[in-house]
Design an enzyme around this catalytic site. Structure first.
Site, PDB file in Angstrom:
ATOM      1  N   ALA A  49       0.947  -1.379   0.019  1.00 27.77           N
ATOM      2  CA  ALA A  49       0.070  -0.108  -0.057  1.00 27.77           C
ATOM      3  C   ALA A  49       0.857   1.208  -0.001  1.00 27.77           C
ATOM      4  O   ALA A  49       2.036   1.310   0.617  1.00 27.77           O
ATOM      5  CB  ALA A  49      -0.936  -0.050   1.176  1.00 27.77           C
ATOM      6  N   ASP A  50       0.424   2.197  -0.484  1.00 27.38           N
ATOM      7  CA  ASP A  50       1.012   3.737  -0.513  1.00 27.38           C
ATOM      8  C   ASP A  50       0.120   4.569  -0.804  1.00 27.38           C
ATOM      9  O   ASP A  50      -0.958   4.462  -1.276  1.00 27.38           O
ATOM     10  CB  ASP A  50       2.129   3.593  -1.425  1.00 27.38           C
ATOM     11  N   GLN A  51       0.505   5.953  -0.496  1.00 30.29           N
ATOM     12  CA  GLN A  51      -0.352   7.161  -0.516  1.00 30.29           C
ATOM     13  C   GLN A  51       0.574   7.997  -1.397  1.00 30.29           C
ATOM     14  O   GLN A  51       1.608   8.470  -1.062  1.00 30.29           O
ATOM     15  CB  GLN A  51      -0.683   7.715   0.625  1.00 30.29           C
TER      16      GLN A  51
END
Length: 203
Positions: free
Chosen positions: A79-81
């Site tokens: 996951a990443d933003q």
């Protein structure tokens, strides 16, 4: 496995917020952060003119693949933003001075927070999703920004945008359009639905 989880699950992220979301949802999982050179990936992607959405997706996939390559049996969640405002892509602030500059730029503007998750198994992507939230900040004066960081720097220093909407950071915003879980860092509903539809978790 407990809590209805039928396939080993690994979260390839050291984020305590993401871990808490999965634990609260009743999932049993292991945490093994996927270490990649995020800055090099960002710079290369931006040099090629790639969109922010694709960067979030790429970072999430690379983290999941890094761990999945060593744990073939598990479903590995990367996951990443990425935060994008008026064409500028923001990474996490390196220091207090950079955090001040980021907040000053975002002040009075709307930005997009793109939250990506990719699930890999046996070093192969199986599922991906990118959620988008639109966040409008109040105009923030220099004194307010300084006081805010005095109180919150230790907790927000590892957050893109330098805020936690589940804490005092919510006061920065005049409008938020988007899924709350996306803003926290994981497209949780979409992920759980996919796991349920596959039969990996029960309801």
């Amino acid at each position: 496995m407990s809590s209805g989880t039928r396939t080993p699950i690994i979260l390839a992220s050291g984020s305590e917020t993401r871990s808490r979301m999965l634990r609260n949802a009743g999932l049993s999982f292991q945490v093994i952060p996927g270490r990649i050179d995020e800055e090099a990936v960002r710079l290369s992607h931006q040099a090629e003119g790639g969109p922010a959405r694709d960067l979030a997706d790429l970072l999430a996939e690379m983290k999941a693949l890094k761990v999945s390559d060593r744990h073939h049996e598990a479903l590995v969640i990367g996951a990443d933003q990425v935060l994008e405002c008026e064409g500028r892509i923001f990474a996490k602030a390196e220091n207090r001075a950079e955090a001040t500059e980021h907040l000053a730029f975002l002040s009075g503007r709307e930005h997009r927070l793109l939250t990506a998750a990719v699930v890999c198994q046996a070093a192969r992507p199986l599922w991906r999703h990118v959620g988008v939230a639109r966040m409008a900040m109040h105009p923030l004066g220099p004194a307010f920004i300084a006081d805010y960081l005095d109180r919150n720097w230790d907790s927000v220093r590892h957050s893109v945008g330098c805020y936690h909407v589940e804490a005092e950071g919510v006061r920065l915003f005049s409008r938020i359009d988007g899924d709350f879980f996306h803003i926290l860092g994981l497209p949780l509903i979409e992920l759980l639905t996919w796991l349920h539809n596959r039969g990996d978790i029960s309801t």
